[in-house]
Every structure is written in structure tokens, then in C-alpha cells.
Design a protein around this motif. Structure first.
Motif, PDB file in Angstrom:
ATOM      1  N   TRP A   1      -1.540  -1.479   8.690  1.00  0.00           N
ATOM      2  CA  TRP A   1      -0.348  -0.918   8.366  1.00  0.00           C
ATOM      3  C   TRP A   1      -0.273  -0.459   7.083  1.00  0.00           C
ATOM      4  CZ3 TRP A   1       1.244   0.427  12.791  1.00  0.00           C
ATOM      5  CH2 TRP A   1       1.222  -0.671  13.952  1.00  0.00           C
ATOM      6  N   SER A   2      -0.827  -1.239   6.159  1.00  0.00           N
ATOM      7  CA  SER A   2      -0.762  -0.984   4.558  1.00  0.00           C
ATOM      8  C   SER A   2      -1.158   0.293   4.215  1.00  0.00           C
ATOM      9  CB  SER A   2      -1.027  -1.978   3.616  1.00  0.00           C
ATOM     10  OG  SER A   2      -0.136  -2.940   3.774  1.00  0.00           O
TER      11      SER A   2
ATOM     12  N   PHE B   1       3.349   4.916  13.702  1.00  0.00           N
ATOM     13  CA  PHE B   1       3.478   4.624  14.957  1.00  0.00           C
ATOM     14  C   PHE B   1       3.141   3.279  15.500  1.00  0.00           C
ATOM     15  CE2 PHE B   1       2.659   4.540  19.591  1.00  0.00           C
ATOM     16  CZ  PHE B   1       3.696   5.259  20.111  1.00  0.00           C
ATOM     17  N   GLY B   2       4.209   2.502  16.001  1.00  0.00           N
ATOM     18  CA  GLY B   2       3.783   1.092  16.435  1.00  0.00           C
ATOM     19  C   GLY B   2       4.342   0.283  15.615  1.00  0.00           C
ATOM     20  N   ILE B   3       4.481   0.697  14.269  1.00  0.00           N
ATOM     21  CA  ILE B   3       5.077  -0.493  13.657  1.00  0.00           C
ATOM     22  C   ILE B   3       6.333  -0.871  13.518  1.00  0.00           C
ATOM     23  CG2 ILE B   3       5.806   1.070  11.565  1.00  0.00           C
ATOM     24  CD1 ILE B   3       4.411  -1.260   9.769  1.00  0.00           C
TER      25      ILE B   3
ATOM     26  N   LEU C   1       7.273  -3.387   8.933  1.00  0.00           N
ATOM     27  CA  LEU C   1       7.338  -2.106   7.951  1.00  0.00           C
ATOM     28  C   LEU C   1       8.110  -2.725   6.583  1.00  0.00           C
ATOM     29  CD1 LEU C   1       6.982   0.741   6.874  1.00  0.00           C
ATOM     30  CD2 LEU C   1       9.023   1.277   8.193  1.00  0.00           C
ATOM     31  N   SER C   2       9.072  -3.499   6.981  1.00  0.00           N
ATOM     32  CA  SER C   2       9.728  -3.791   5.806  1.00  0.00           C
ATOM     33  C   SER C   2       8.964  -4.822   4.920  1.00  0.00           C
ATOM     34  CB  SER C   2      11.048  -4.480   6.108  1.00  0.00           C
ATOM     35  OG  SER C   2      11.730  -5.068   5.105  1.00  0.00           O
ATOM     36  N   GLU C   3       8.188  -5.676   5.427  1.00  0.00           N
ATOM     37  CA  GLU C   3       7.320  -6.727   4.896  1.00  0.00           C
ATOM     38  C   GLU C   3       6.110  -6.047   4.130  1.00  0.00           C
ATOM     39  OE1 GLU C   3       5.922  -9.123   8.118  1.00  0.00           O
ATOM     40  OE2 GLU C   3       7.917 -10.380   8.030  1.00  0.00           O
ATOM     41  N   ARG C   4       5.558  -4.962   4.490  1.00  0.00           N
ATOM     42  CA  ARG C   4       4.487  -4.382   4.008  1.00  0.00           C
ATOM     43  C   ARG C   4       4.892  -3.464   2.797  1.00  0.00           C
ATOM     44  NH1 ARG C   4       2.841  -7.064   7.386  1.00  0.00           N
ATOM     45  NH2 ARG C   4       0.566  -6.921   8.184  1.00  0.00           N
ATOM     46  N   LEU C   5       6.316  -2.828   3.114  1.00  0.00           N
ATOM     47  CA  LEU C   5       6.839  -2.137   1.835  1.00  0.00           C
ATOM     48  C   LEU C   5       7.053  -2.927   0.685  1.00  0.00           C
ATOM     49  CD1 LEU C   5       8.877   0.468   3.945  1.00  0.00           C
ATOM     50  CD2 LEU C   5       6.793   1.008   2.553  1.00  0.00           C
ATOM     51  N   LYS C   6       7.675  -4.315   1.051  1.00  0.00           N
ATOM     52  CA  LYS C   6       8.128  -5.208  -0.178  1.00  0.00           C
ATOM     53  C   LYS C   6       6.760  -5.517  -0.715  1.00  0.00           C
ATOM     54  CE  LYS C   6      12.298  -6.763   1.762  1.00  0.00           C
ATOM     55  NZ  LYS C   6      12.960  -8.053   2.487  1.00  0.00           N
TER      56      LYS C   6
END
Length: 142
Positions: free
Chosen positions: A47-48, A71-73, A78-83
Motif C-alpha cells: 500500500w505504501s 484500488f482495494g485499500i 489508507l489513513s494509517e499508511r498516510l499517517k
């Protein structure tokens, strides 16, 4: 497609780099303390990598735009990876005081330097994807 032969010189060069990287680490105590493992795990999950690649192509994206592209996240992941990516300095987050609130993400200079390495890796994968598929077929994985 045949994989290029690695010369003895290249093997020695790689061995020196690995020794420099890991030579000071005690294998019995390094499992939980290895900073390379910690950083690579956070910056190289699927994801990252996709988030960084999309932010490399689209200079600024909002949360929902990223969600559609990756797609699929899930929203949570997504919120965790962005943080995490923001915390580690790969991207920046800018919130605008509007109703509804508008939040934009973009790569930092540090994130762009990592993107360059990811592009090298993705080019390598693209070059050798047929060999990998053939190997998977031989192994019975497809």
C-alpha cells in the motif's frame, strides 16, 4: 529471457556493502532492534509503495482521490499508511480550513528521493517479470 550473469566482482562488492550494513549487529539481539527492518517494513509494504508511486505521478492528491487510485485499500488502512508516511517524512499533509475540510497530500523532497529508488526497483521488476512468471509456473504457483 535469461538473467544476466553476476560477476565475481559484483558479488564481492555486494558482500562488502552487506557486511558494512550488518557487520556491527549481533544476530542474537538484532531481531527487534534492526532499524533497517523497521524502516523497510513501513516503507515497502504494497500500500505504501502504491501511495508513493501515485503521489509521484500526481503531484497533489486528496484522500478520496488516493483511495480511488489505490484500488482495494480500505479507508482505515489508507489513513494509517498516510499517517505513517507523513510521520517518517515521505509526504506532507496540508489541511485547508474549509467546510468540508480539504486535505491534500504530496511527496516531500525525501519522498521523491525514495520514489527514485522505487522506480529503479519497478523497472527491474518490469524487466524480469517474465522470468518470475516462468519460475512460478515451474514451481506450480500459478
Amino acid at each position: 529471457m535469461e538473467v544476466e550473469t553476476v560477476t565475481d566482482y559484483q558479488k564481492v562488492k555486494v558482500a562488502k556493502k552487506i557486511k558494512k550494513m550488518f557487520g556491527h549487529i549481533n544476530p542474537q539481539t538484532s531481531i527487534e532492534l534492526c532499524p533497517i527492518r523497521d524502516i523497510m517494513a513501513l516503507a515497502s509494504d504494497k500500500w505504501s509503495i502504491l501511495i508513493i508511486l501515485y503521489l509521484g505521478f500526481f503531484p497533489v492528491l486528496r484522500f478520496n482521490q488516493l483511495k480511488k487510485k489505490v484500488f482495494g485499500i480500505s479507508n482505515k488502512v489508507l489513513s494509517e499508511r498516510l499517517k505513517t508516511l507523513e510521520r517518517d517524512g515521505y509526504l506532507s499533509r496540508k489541511a485547508y480550513a474549509e467546510v468540508p475540510i480539504r486535505v491534500e497530500y504530496q511527496l516531500t523532497n525525501f519522498g521523491h528521493s525514495y520514489l527514485q529508488k522505487l522506480l529503479d526497483l519497478t523497472e527491474w521488476v518490469d524487466t524480469y517479470k517474465d522470468i518470475i512468471r516462468e519460475n512460478r509456473l515451474k514451481y506450480g504457483a500459478l
